[in-house]
Enzyme design. Structure first.
Site, mmCIF file in Angstrom:
data_model
loop_
_atom_site.group_PDB
_atom_site.id
_atom_site.type_symbol
_atom_site.label_atom_id
_atom_site.label_comp_id
_atom_site.label_asym_id
_atom_site.label_seq_id
_atom_site.Cartn_x
_atom_site.Cartn_y
_atom_site.Cartn_z
ATOM 1 N N GLU A 29 -1.952 -5.613 8.625
ATOM 2 C CA GLU A 29 -1.252 -5.001 9.743
ATOM 3 C C GLU A 29 -2.021 -5.240 11.033
ATOM 4 O O GLU A 29 -3.231 -5.005 11.102
ATOM 5 C CB GLU A 29 -1.105 -3.489 9.530
ATOM 6 C CG GLU A 29 -0.226 -3.116 8.354
ATOM 7 C CD GLU A 29 -0.068 -1.612 8.180
ATOM 8 O OE1 GLU A 29 0.543 -1.203 7.179
ATOM 9 O OE2 GLU A 29 -0.553 -0.854 9.041
ATOM 10 N N ASP A 81 -0.898 -6.181 -0.192
ATOM 11 C CA ASP A 81 -1.409 -5.533 1.016
ATOM 12 C C ASP A 81 -2.918 -5.350 0.936
ATOM 13 O O ASP A 81 -3.444 -4.890 -0.088
ATOM 14 C CB ASP A 81 -0.778 -4.149 1.199
ATOM 15 C CG ASP A 81 0.496 -4.188 2.022
ATOM 16 O OD1 ASP A 81 0.714 -5.175 2.748
ATOM 17 O OD2 ASP A 81 1.271 -3.218 1.941
ATOM 18 N N GLU A 110 8.453 -4.105 11.253
ATOM 19 C CA GLU A 110 8.910 -2.816 10.742
ATOM 20 C C GLU A 110 9.365 -1.892 11.865
ATOM 21 O O GLU A 110 8.642 -1.662 12.834
ATOM 22 C CB GLU A 110 7.793 -2.134 9.937
ATOM 23 C CG GLU A 110 8.218 -0.792 9.354
ATOM 24 C CD GLU A 110 7.249 -0.227 8.333
ATOM 25 O OE1 GLU A 110 7.500 0.885 7.827
ATOM 26 O OE2 GLU A 110 6.238 -0.898 8.023
ATOM 27 N N ASP A 157 0.823 -1.198 0.000
ATOM 28 C CA ASP A 157 0.000 0.000 0.000
ATOM 29 C C ASP A 157 0.865 1.261 0.000
ATOM 30 O O ASP A 157 0.353 2.379 -0.094
ATOM 31 C CB ASP A 157 -1.005 0.000 1.152
ATOM 32 C CG ASP A 157 -0.360 -0.116 2.525
ATOM 33 O OD1 ASP A 157 0.879 -0.145 2.616
ATOM 34 O OD2 ASP A 157 -1.117 -0.188 3.525
ATOM 35 N N SER A 158 2.179 1.066 0.049
ATOM 36 C CA SER A 158 3.123 2.173 -0.160
ATOM 37 C C SER A 158 2.993 2.754 -1.561
ATOM 38 O O SER A 158 3.521 3.840 -1.839
ATOM 39 C CB SER A 158 4.564 1.703 0.077
ATOM 40 O OG SER A 158 4.825 0.486 -0.603
ATOM 41 N N LYS A 189 -1.434 -9.462 2.885
ATOM 42 C CA LYS A 189 -0.753 -9.013 4.097
ATOM 43 C C LYS A 189 -1.640 -8.043 4.854
ATOM 44 O O LYS A 189 -2.256 -7.160 4.254
ATOM 45 C CB LYS A 189 0.592 -8.362 3.792
ATOM 46 C CG LYS A 189 1.359 -7.918 5.043
ATOM 47 C CD LYS A 189 2.801 -7.542 4.733
ATOM 48 C CE LYS A 189 2.960 -6.208 4.065
ATOM 49 N NZ LYS A 189 2.528 -5.069 4.943
#
Length: 272
Positions: A123, A91, A190, A52-53, A121
């Site tokens: 978070e 993501d 991270e 998602d970066s 993925k």
């Protein structure tokens, strides 16, 4: 002691677990489009993260929050079409899984069906365990993500190192063990202290991929635009730039502009 590197024709979740067991480090980079993904895959990277970066490096947003599920599916589809060897992890964007496990499953199914990605993925730890269970029960591989979780940036208030205090470090270890128990095939850590990341990697059997988490983990991930030096405004301690493409591309484009303006391009050999 050197470890013989196994020649994997196709990387799977099982391959990554084997790599950890054999002591072989795992390489992971982001990609968001067909051309870049083809280069990354050909170079031998084990895992390609459609992160998602993309919200930051592709769309220019300040955070990862604005990117949508449709955007992620578009980027992931482009990457999957280019890849022959790497495992493609996608993501789940902010808002697509946090509130409701059923929504998390619907989002994951859309990614798998519409993009052809190999895994998703998410978070978070215990707070999203029901969503993780729901996705895994559908047969979709899940990679976890702990430590600094950029989708929670407004909760944290900054991008500083996480889990420096004992209470947060203890929760991170508990969450890592929980993610393994639930069935996640790997975990990203991270921006946490290196000694803590190493402790986590030793305490669980699934691979731990670090970004700003030291060398005691099972692999590393970087954003492709950062490690190639395309982004010259981002210089955290953990980033190693392997090229300075910002300067090289700026110079090349400047030369092109000069050649066009001076009528040097195209020359007699560059026309029909």
């Amino acid at each position: 002691m050197s470890v013989a590197k196994k020649d994997y024709k196709r990387i799977t979740t099982k391959s990554l677990i084997e790599m950890k067991a054999n002591g072989e480090k795992i390489s992971m980079l982001t990609a968001y489009d067909y051309t870049m993904a083809k280069i990354v895959d050909t170079a031998g990277v084990d895992v390609i993260l459609v992160g998602d970066s993309a919200s930051n490096v592709m769309a220019g947003y300040e955070t990862t929050l604005p990117i949508t599920l449709d955007h992620m599916i578009y980027h992931a589809s482009s990457v999957v079409r280019a890849v022959q060897r790497a495992l493609v992890v996608v993501d789940l964007p902010f808002g697509s899984y946090q509130s409701d496990p059923k929504e998390a499953l619907r989002s994951s199914i859309r990614i798998m069906k519409e993009s052809g990605g190999h895994a998703v993925k998410l978070e978070g730890g215990s707070e999203i365990k029901d969503s993780i269970k729901k996705i895994l029960n559908a047969g979709i591989p899940v990679m976890g993500h702990l430590g600094l979780t950029p989708q929670s940036i407004y909760k944290f208030g900054s991008y500083t190192v996480r889990a420096k205090e004992d209470e947060e470090a203890d929760k991170l270890i508990e969450d890592a063990k929980l993610l393994e128990k639930l069935g996640c095939f790997a975990l990203v850590l991270e921006k946490i202290p290196a000694h803590l990341a190493g402790k986590v990697a030793k305490s669980i059997s699934i691979p731990v991929i670090g970004i700003g988490a030291g060398g005691g983990v099972d692999g590393q991930v970087l954003v492709i635009h950062d490690m190639l030096g395309m982004n010259n405004e981002f210089s955290p301690r953990f980033l190693r730039r392997y090229l300075n493409l910002y300067e090289q591309m700026t110079e090349a484009i400047g030369n092109y502009v000069t050649d066009v303006k001076s009528k040097d391009f195209p020359n007699a050999n560059e026309q029909y």
